[in-house]
Design a protein around this motif. Structure first.
Motif, PDB file in Angstrom:
ATOM      1  N   ARG A   1      71.222   4.157  49.570  1.00 17.90           N
ATOM      2  CA  ARG A   1      71.325   5.351  50.412  1.00 17.90           C
ATOM      3  C   ARG A   1      71.197   6.623  49.583  1.00 17.90           C
ATOM      4  O   ARG A   1      70.600   7.600  50.024  1.00 17.90           O
ATOM      5  CB  ARG A   1      72.643   5.333  51.178  1.00 17.90           C
TER       6      ARG A   1
ATOM      7  N   SER B   1      78.795  -3.218  48.273  1.00 22.88           N
ATOM      8  CA  SER B   1      78.842  -1.817  48.712  1.00 22.88           C
ATOM      9  C   SER B   1      78.177  -0.899  47.693  1.00 22.88           C
ATOM     10  O   SER B   1      77.632   0.142  48.058  1.00 22.88           O
ATOM     11  CB  SER B   1      80.287  -1.384  48.946  1.00 22.88           C
TER      12      SER B   1
ATOM     13  N   LEU C   1      76.864   7.598  54.111  1.00 22.84           N
ATOM     14  CA  LEU C   1      76.922   7.212  52.702  1.00 22.84           C
ATOM     15  C   LEU C   1      78.077   6.254  52.398  1.00 22.84           C
ATOM     16  O   LEU C   1      77.908   5.301  51.662  1.00 22.84           O
ATOM     17  CB  LEU C   1      77.021   8.455  51.820  1.00 22.84           C
ATOM     18  N   GLY C   2      79.219   6.446  52.991  1.00 19.38           N
ATOM     19  CA  GLY C   2      80.363   5.579  52.682  1.00 19.38           C
ATOM     20  C   GLY C   2      80.579   4.469  53.683  1.00 19.38           C
ATOM     21  O   GLY C   2      81.487   3.651  53.524  1.00 19.38           O
TER      22      GLY C   2
ATOM     23  N   GLN D   1      75.307   1.954  48.448  1.00 21.53           N
ATOM     24  CA  GLN D   1      75.462   3.353  48.072  1.00 21.53           C
ATOM     25  C   GLN D   1      74.294   3.836  47.217  1.00 21.53           C
ATOM     26  O   GLN D   1      73.810   4.951  47.389  1.00 21.53           O
ATOM     27  CB  GLN D   1      76.785   3.557  47.344  1.00 21.53           C
TER      28      GLN D   1
END
Length: 104
Positions: free
Chosen positions: A67, A60, A49-50, A64
């Motif tokens: 996902r 980003s 996730l990160g 996120q």
């Protein structure tokens, strides 16, 4: 051979082989396997996730959100697939577990 005899023989053959229960069990096991694959996808999505993606150039925040959507989608699909799989194969699995418990 009369229609009545043919119908009786057909129903006896169907009852003896019980092909519909076998087919529903196989279909239920396939849905249960699909549920396990979806749980694996949720685990992979949650563990990455990160992480930044080096090959796909975007923000980003977009990664996120994508996902996170994948995690929610696969979690929901895993729950539905498990429920359908248990609906189709639950009786056969319970019967098999009961048979193994009696032997031990």
């Amino acid at each position: 051979m009369s229609y009545r005899t043919l119908r009786r023989r057909l129903s006896e053959a169907t009852a003896a082989h019980d092909w519909l229960e076998g087919f529903s069990t196989v279909l239920g096991i396939a849905f249960l396997v699909l549920a396990v694959v979806c749980v694996w996808a949720v685990a992979v999505g949650g563990s990455t996730l990160g992480d930044p993606d080096t090959e796909f150039k975007t923000t980003s925040g977009f990664l996120q959100v994508t996902r996170g959507f994948g995690i929610v989608f696969f979690a929901l699909f895993a729950f539905i697939a498990a429920a359908v799989g248990w609906f189709f194969a639950g009786d056969a699995i319970r019967r098999l577990a009961r048979r193994f418990r009696r032997r031990t």
